[in-house]
Enzyme design. Structure first.
Site, mmCIF file in Angstrom:
data_model
loop_
_atom_site.group_PDB
_atom_site.id
_atom_site.type_symbol
_atom_site.label_atom_id
_atom_site.label_comp_id
_atom_site.label_asym_id
_atom_site.label_seq_id
_atom_site.Cartn_x
_atom_site.Cartn_y
_atom_site.Cartn_z
ATOM 1 N N ASP A 9 -53.330 -16.108 -60.194
ATOM 2 C CA ASP A 9 -52.846 -15.965 -61.587
ATOM 3 C C ASP A 9 -53.604 -16.798 -62.631
ATOM 4 O O ASP A 9 -52.979 -17.434 -63.496
ATOM 5 C CB ASP A 9 -51.346 -16.314 -61.664
ATOM 6 C CG ASP A 9 -50.464 -15.383 -60.827
ATOM 7 O OD1 ASP A 9 -50.991 -14.473 -60.181
ATOM 8 O OD2 ASP A 9 -49.232 -15.582 -60.825
ATOM 9 N N LYS A 106 -48.764 -8.224 -58.934
ATOM 10 C CA LYS A 106 -47.399 -8.501 -58.461
ATOM 11 C C LYS A 106 -46.488 -8.692 -59.662
ATOM 12 O O LYS A 106 -46.966 -9.014 -60.757
ATOM 13 C CB LYS A 106 -47.396 -9.750 -57.578
ATOM 14 C CG LYS A 106 -47.876 -10.974 -58.328
ATOM 15 C CD LYS A 106 -47.929 -12.184 -57.454
ATOM 16 C CE LYS A 106 -48.426 -13.378 -58.217
ATOM 17 N NZ LYS A 106 -47.570 -13.780 -59.353
ATOM 18 N N CYS A 151 -46.222 -19.903 -58.379
ATOM 19 C CA CYS A 151 -46.891 -18.848 -57.598
ATOM 20 C C CYS A 151 -47.797 -19.384 -56.498
ATOM 21 O O CYS A 151 -47.873 -18.785 -55.424
ATOM 22 C CB CYS A 151 -47.608 -17.892 -58.540
ATOM 23 S SG CYS A 151 -46.401 -16.923 -59.508
HETATM 24 C C1 VGL Z 1 -45.744 -17.759 -62.566
HETATM 25 C C2 VGL Z 1 -43.738 -18.121 -63.591
HETATM 26 C C3 VGL Z 1 -43.589 -16.785 -63.844
HETATM 27 C C4 VGL Z 1 -46.932 -18.341 -61.862
HETATM 28 C C5 VGL Z 1 -45.617 -16.405 -62.798
HETATM 29 O O1 VGL Z 1 -47.999 -17.701 -61.839
HETATM 30 O O2 VGL Z 1 -46.803 -19.471 -61.332
HETATM 31 N N1 VGL Z 1 -44.790 -18.607 -62.959
HETATM 32 N N2 VGL Z 1 -44.541 -15.922 -63.454
#
Ligand code: VGL
Ligand code: ZN
Length: 197
Positions: A9, A106, A151
């Site tokens: 991410d 995702k 994540c």
């Molecule tokens: C994430 C919160 C919500 C992350 C993704 O990538 O850690 N955190 N969505």
């Protein structure tokens, strides 16, 4: 044996200026790009939510960072982020996306969040990443990216439970660190057999 770098991410919304900015989130990009050369396979994950996603505080008339109860358990309610096709959902402009063999998205299920790159937050619905890795004969994983305590943490713990050899390169991760979440993540990863480097 094939080893893979899994880059979690590294998207605009998790970098300074983004909707769910992680402090120093952009600082790790050069180091991640350099690390890609040390692995047989490079896989990127991309948080990829439809507008109105159930993990958004705005969908519940709630404050961002408040907690709610979902059918699958407790869920933090986030600011709107990583909406499919938005600039915020794009990878950081300096990330070497071309080196990726595979990009796994995702969080696209409107009713279930997905922190882990392996399973949605119901801990049951697979994303397909396990099958991809196994069919390629990949057994050794190094995880980097954003955010350490969400994540990266959930992905690393799931990977270890699935029997992969998992290392998290902590210097190539940055954390949200909300309500003790970073310490809890460290403890949880160590308990699951994840190596922290
Ligand atoms: C994430 C919160 C919500 C992350 C993704 O990538 O850690 N955190 N969505
Ligand atoms: Zn998200």
């Amino acid at each position: 044996m094939t080893n893979a770098l899994i880059v979690i991410d590294v998207q605009n919304d998790f970098c300074p200026g983004g909707a769910l900015a992680v402090a120093g989130g952009d600082e790790i990009v050069p180091g991640i790009n350099a690390a890609m050369n040390d692995f047989d396979a490079v896989i990127l994950t991309q948080d990829w939510h439809p507008a109105g996603h159930s993990s958004f505080a705005s969908s519940h008339d709630a404050e961002p960072m408040s907690l709610t109860e979902m059918p699958y358990g407790p869920q933090v309610l986030w600011p709107d982020h990583c909406i499919q096709g938005s600039v915020g959902a794009n990878f950081h402009a300096n990330l070497t996306v071309d080196r990726a063999d595979m990009i796994i998205r995702k969080g696209y299920n409107p009713a279930i969040d997905s922190y882990s790159a392996f399973f949605e937050n119901d801990h049951k619905t697979p994303t397909g990443l396990e099958g991809y890795l196994r069919t390629r004969g990949i057994e050794t994983l190094t995880l980097v990216g954003l955010a350490t305590d969400f994540c990266v943490n959930y992905s690393a713990v799931d990977a270890a439970k699935l029997g992969f050899d998992v290392t998290v390169a902590m210097d190539l991760c940055r954390a949200i660190d909300f309500d003790g979440s970073l310490q809890a993540a460290r403890d949880g990863m160590i308990a699951a057999g994840v190596k922290l480097k």
